[in-house]
Motif scaffolding. Structure first.
Motif, PDB file in Angstrom:
ATOM      1  N   ASN A  30       0.842  -1.194   0.000  1.00 37.30           N
ATOM      2  CA  ASN A  30       0.000   0.000   0.000  1.00 37.30           C
ATOM      3  C   ASN A  30       0.881   1.249   0.000  1.00 37.30           C
ATOM      4  O   ASN A  30       1.791   1.363   0.825  1.00 37.30           O
ATOM      5  CB  ASN A  30      -0.899  -0.035   1.239  1.00 37.30           C
ATOM      6  CG  ASN A  30      -1.647   1.245   1.481  1.00 37.30           C
ATOM      7  OD1 ASN A  30      -1.095   2.186   2.045  1.00 37.30           O
ATOM      8  ND2 ASN A  30      -2.890   1.295   1.067  1.00 37.30           N
ATOM      9  N   SER A  31       0.614   2.178  -0.910  1.00 37.02           N
ATOM     10  CA  SER A  31       1.447   3.382  -1.032  1.00 37.02           C
ATOM     11  C   SER A  31       1.440   4.237   0.236  1.00 37.02           C
ATOM     12  O   SER A  31       2.479   4.783   0.617  1.00 37.02           O
ATOM     13  CB  SER A  31       1.011   4.225  -2.232  1.00 37.02           C
ATOM     14  OG  SER A  31      -0.316   4.690  -2.067  1.00 37.02           O
ATOM     15  N   ASP A  32       0.295   4.337   0.908  1.00 36.04           N
ATOM     16  CA  ASP A  32       0.241   5.148   2.130  1.00 36.04           C
ATOM     17  C   ASP A  32       1.077   4.520   3.243  1.00 36.04           C
ATOM     18  O   ASP A  32       1.758   5.232   3.990  1.00 36.04           O
ATOM     19  CB  ASP A  32      -1.205   5.334   2.585  1.00 36.04           C
ATOM     20  CG  ASP A  32      -2.009   6.219   1.643  1.00 36.04           C
ATOM     21  OD1 ASP A  32      -1.450   7.213   1.130  1.00 36.04           O
ATOM     22  OD2 ASP A  32      -3.192   5.921   1.416  1.00 36.04           O
ATOM     23  N   THR A  51       9.794   8.546  -5.002  1.00 37.50           N
ATOM     24  CA  THR A  51      10.485   7.665  -4.062  1.00 37.50           C
ATOM     25  C   THR A  51       9.532   6.610  -3.509  1.00 37.50           C
ATOM     26  O   THR A  51       9.905   5.435  -3.389  1.00 37.50           O
ATOM     27  CB  THR A  51      11.107   8.489  -2.913  1.00 37.50           C
ATOM     28  OG1 THR A  51      12.041   9.414  -3.465  1.00 37.50           O
ATOM     29  CG2 THR A  51      11.805   7.601  -1.900  1.00 37.50           C
ATOM     30  N   VAL A  52       8.311   7.002  -3.192  1.00 37.54           N
ATOM     31  CA  VAL A  52       7.310   6.056  -2.680  1.00 37.54           C
ATOM     32  C   VAL A  52       6.997   5.000  -3.738  1.00 37.54           C
ATOM     33  O   VAL A  52       6.989   3.796  -3.451  1.00 37.54           O
ATOM     34  CB  VAL A  52       6.033   6.790  -2.219  1.00 37.54           C
ATOM     35  CG1 VAL A  52       4.906   5.804  -1.912  1.00 37.54           C
ATOM     36  CG2 VAL A  52       6.324   7.668  -1.005  1.00 37.54           C
ATOM     37  N   TYR A  53       6.756   5.433  -4.972  1.00 32.62           N
ATOM     38  CA  TYR A  53       6.459   4.479  -6.045  1.00 32.62           C
ATOM     39  C   TYR A  53       7.657   3.569  -6.334  1.00 32.62           C
ATOM     40  O   TYR A  53       7.487   2.378  -6.607  1.00 32.62           O
ATOM     41  CB  TYR A  53       6.002   5.194  -7.323  1.00 32.62           C
ATOM     42  CG  TYR A  53       4.534   5.548  -7.296  1.00 32.62           C
ATOM     43  CD1 TYR A  53       3.568   4.600  -7.609  1.00 32.62           C
ATOM     44  CD2 TYR A  53       4.112   6.825  -6.955  1.00 32.62           C
ATOM     45  CE1 TYR A  53       2.221   4.909  -7.588  1.00 32.62           C
ATOM     46  CE2 TYR A  53       2.766   7.156  -6.922  1.00 32.62           C
ATOM     47  CZ  TYR A  53       1.819   6.189  -7.242  1.00 32.62           C
ATOM     48  OH  TYR A  53       0.482   6.494  -7.207  1.00 32.62           O
ATOM     49  N   GLU A  54       8.866   4.108  -6.273  1.00 33.93           N
ATOM     50  CA  GLU A  54      10.066   3.293  -6.487  1.00 33.93           C
ATOM     51  C   GLU A  54      10.180   2.212  -5.413  1.00 33.93           C
ATOM     52  O   GLU A  54      10.532   1.077  -5.718  1.00 33.93           O
ATOM     53  CB  GLU A  54      11.325   4.174  -6.483  1.00 33.93           C
ATOM     54  CG  GLU A  54      11.574   4.860  -7.792  1.00 33.93           C
ATOM     55  CD  GLU A  54      11.960   3.877  -8.885  1.00 33.93           C
ATOM     56  OE1 GLU A  54      12.926   3.113  -8.721  1.00 33.93           O
ATOM     57  OE2 GLU A  54      11.263   3.857  -9.909  1.00 33.93           O
ATOM     58  N   GLU A  55       9.895   2.567  -4.172  1.00 35.60           N
ATOM     59  CA  GLU A  55       9.955   1.591  -3.090  1.00 35.60           C
ATOM     60  C   GLU A  55       8.868   0.532  -3.260  1.00 35.60           C
ATOM     61  O   GLU A  55       9.111  -0.663  -3.045  1.00 35.60           O
ATOM     62  CB  GLU A  55       9.842   2.276  -1.721  1.00 35.60           C
ATOM     63  CG  GLU A  55       9.888   1.325  -0.543  1.00 35.60           C
ATOM     64  CD  GLU A  55      11.180   0.515  -0.427  1.00 35.60           C
ATOM     65  OE1 GLU A  55      11.129  -0.560   0.205  1.00 35.60           O
ATOM     66  OE2 GLU A  55      12.234   0.936  -0.948  1.00 35.60           O
ATOM     67  N   MET A  56       7.680   0.955  -3.656  1.00 34.40           N
ATOM     68  CA  MET A  56       6.614  -0.013  -3.934  1.00 34.40           C
ATOM     69  C   MET A  56       7.050  -0.973  -5.037  1.00 34.40           C
ATOM     70  O   MET A  56       6.863  -2.188  -4.925  1.00 34.40           O
ATOM     71  CB  MET A  56       5.338   0.697  -4.380  1.00 34.40           C
ATOM     72  CG  MET A  56       4.548   1.371  -3.301  1.00 34.40           C
ATOM     73  SD  MET A  56       3.014   2.053  -3.964  1.00 34.40           S
ATOM     74  CE  MET A  56       2.098   0.552  -4.366  1.00 34.40           C
ATOM     75  N   PHE A  57       7.607  -0.425  -6.093  1.00 31.74           N
ATOM     76  CA  PHE A  57       8.064  -1.218  -7.232  1.00 31.74           C
ATOM     77  C   PHE A  57       9.117  -2.229  -6.788  1.00 31.74           C
ATOM     78  O   PHE A  57       9.071  -3.412  -7.141  1.00 31.74           O
ATOM     79  CB  PHE A  57       8.592  -0.285  -8.323  1.00 31.74           C
ATOM     80  CG  PHE A  57       9.095  -0.968  -9.555  1.00 31.74           C
ATOM     81  CD1 PHE A  57       8.313  -1.885 -10.246  1.00 31.74           C
ATOM     82  CD2 PHE A  57      10.359  -0.682 -10.036  1.00 31.74           C
ATOM     83  CE1 PHE A  57       8.789  -2.513 -11.399  1.00 31.74           C
ATOM     84  CE2 PHE A  57      10.843  -1.303 -11.186  1.00 31.74           C
ATOM     85  CZ  PHE A  57      10.052  -2.224 -11.864  1.00 31.74           C
ATOM     86  N   HIS A  58      10.062  -1.780  -5.982  1.00 31.77           N
ATOM     87  CA  HIS A  58      11.118  -2.648  -5.465  1.00 31.77           C
ATOM     88  C   HIS A  58      10.509  -3.807  -4.671  1.00 31.77           C
ATOM     89  O   HIS A  58      10.879  -4.975  -4.862  1.00 31.77           O
ATOM     90  CB  HIS A  58      12.078  -1.824  -4.593  1.00 31.77           C
ATOM     91  CG  HIS A  58      13.120  -2.635  -3.898  1.00 31.77           C
ATOM     92  ND1 HIS A  58      14.167  -3.234  -4.551  1.00 31.77           N
ATOM     93  CD2 HIS A  58      13.248  -2.954  -2.588  1.00 31.77           C
ATOM     94  CE1 HIS A  58      14.906  -3.889  -3.674  1.00 31.77           C
ATOM     95  NE2 HIS A  58      14.377  -3.737  -2.479  1.00 31.77           N
ATOM     96  N   ARG A  59       9.569  -3.511  -3.796  1.00 27.88           N
ATOM     97  CA  ARG A  59       8.930  -4.553  -2.981  1.00 27.88           C
ATOM     98  C   ARG A  59       8.116  -5.515  -3.852  1.00 27.88           C
ATOM     99  O   ARG A  59       8.105  -6.722  -3.595  1.00 27.88           O
ATOM    100  CB  ARG A  59       8.040  -3.917  -1.917  1.00 27.88           C
ATOM    101  CG  ARG A  59       8.826  -3.148  -0.868  1.00 27.88           C
ATOM    102  CD  ARG A  59       7.929  -2.496   0.149  1.00 27.88           C
ATOM    103  NE  ARG A  59       8.693  -1.623   1.026  1.00 27.88           N
ATOM    104  CZ  ARG A  59       8.220  -1.109   2.153  1.00 27.88           C
ATOM    105  NH1 ARG A  59       6.976  -1.368   2.536  1.00 27.88           N
ATOM    106  NH2 ARG A  59       8.984  -0.328   2.886  1.00 27.88           N
ATOM    107  N   CYS A  60       7.451  -4.977  -4.851  1.00 20.47           N
ATOM    108  CA  CYS A  60       6.692  -5.838  -5.773  1.00 20.47           C
ATOM    109  C   CYS A  60       7.620  -6.814  -6.487  1.00 20.47           C
ATOM    110  O   CYS A  60       7.315  -8.009  -6.582  1.00 20.47           O
ATOM    111  CB  CYS A  60       5.945  -4.994  -6.807  1.00 20.47           C
ATOM    112  SG  CYS A  60       4.459  -4.189  -6.185  1.00 20.47           S
TER     113      CYS A  60
END
Length: 170
Positions: A30-32, A51-60
């Motif tokens: 979840n982005s939040d 940065t938030v989307y990059e971290e989400m992408f990394h975790r995905c």
């Protein structure tokens, strides 16, 4: 399989996405929640959003490489914030389903008037993101959220996922 759940604030996307991930036994990103973990609450510059989307992408990517099903929950209202997910899944032969959650503005206004666990978005943020929203140029399914149709939405999503012939329970 990657299931991207997109939608503007107040549409019910996170409520839906969290329940969908539970139902599927999928990893929920979840982005939040990522924003909170990064100490970026209250910071909404383009750089911080990226940065938030990059971290989400990394975790995905980590979860998908491990063979897990992933539900990624964010507004994904800008093409640049979703294209890395889409391109990476295509290039790595990972099935992807994009679900866009929407609701009436009456419902959205009501939802945004109440405090929510992670999101700081209010009506003004909704209007700003609505104005900035870039439509999807790839195949996606739309799901309407109302005041009491979560079970219907989950059933519909489950049928969409099963119809893809790619889903394997974790």
């Amino acid at each position: 399989m990657l299931i991207m759940v997109s939608g503007l604030p107040g549409t019910g996307k996170s409520y839906f996405a969290s329940r969908l991930s539970q139902r599927l036994g999928a990893v929920y990103i979840n982005s939040d929640a990522v924003r909170r973990e990064l100490g970026a609450m209250g910071k909404y510059t383009d750089e911080v959003k990226y940065t938030v989307y990059e971290e989400m992408f990394h975790r995905c990517k980590i979860a998908l490489k491990a063979g897990k099903c992933v539900v990624a929950d964010a507004t994904f209202h800008k093409k640049k914030n979703r294209e890395a997910f889409i391109l990476w899944t295509r290039n790595n032969n990972i099935p992807i389903i994009i679900l866009e959650v929407f609701a009436s503005e009456e419902i959205i206004r009501k939802r945004l008037s109440k405090p929510r666990t992670y999101s700081e978005a209010d009506w003004d943020v909704y209007l700003k993101l609505k104005d900035e929203r870039e439509p999807f140029e790839v195949k996606h399914q739309k799901l309407e959220s109302s005041s009491n149709n979560i079970n219907f939405m989950l059933e519909k999503a489950h049928h969409i996922i099963e119809a893809s012939h790619e889903y394997k329970a974790n």
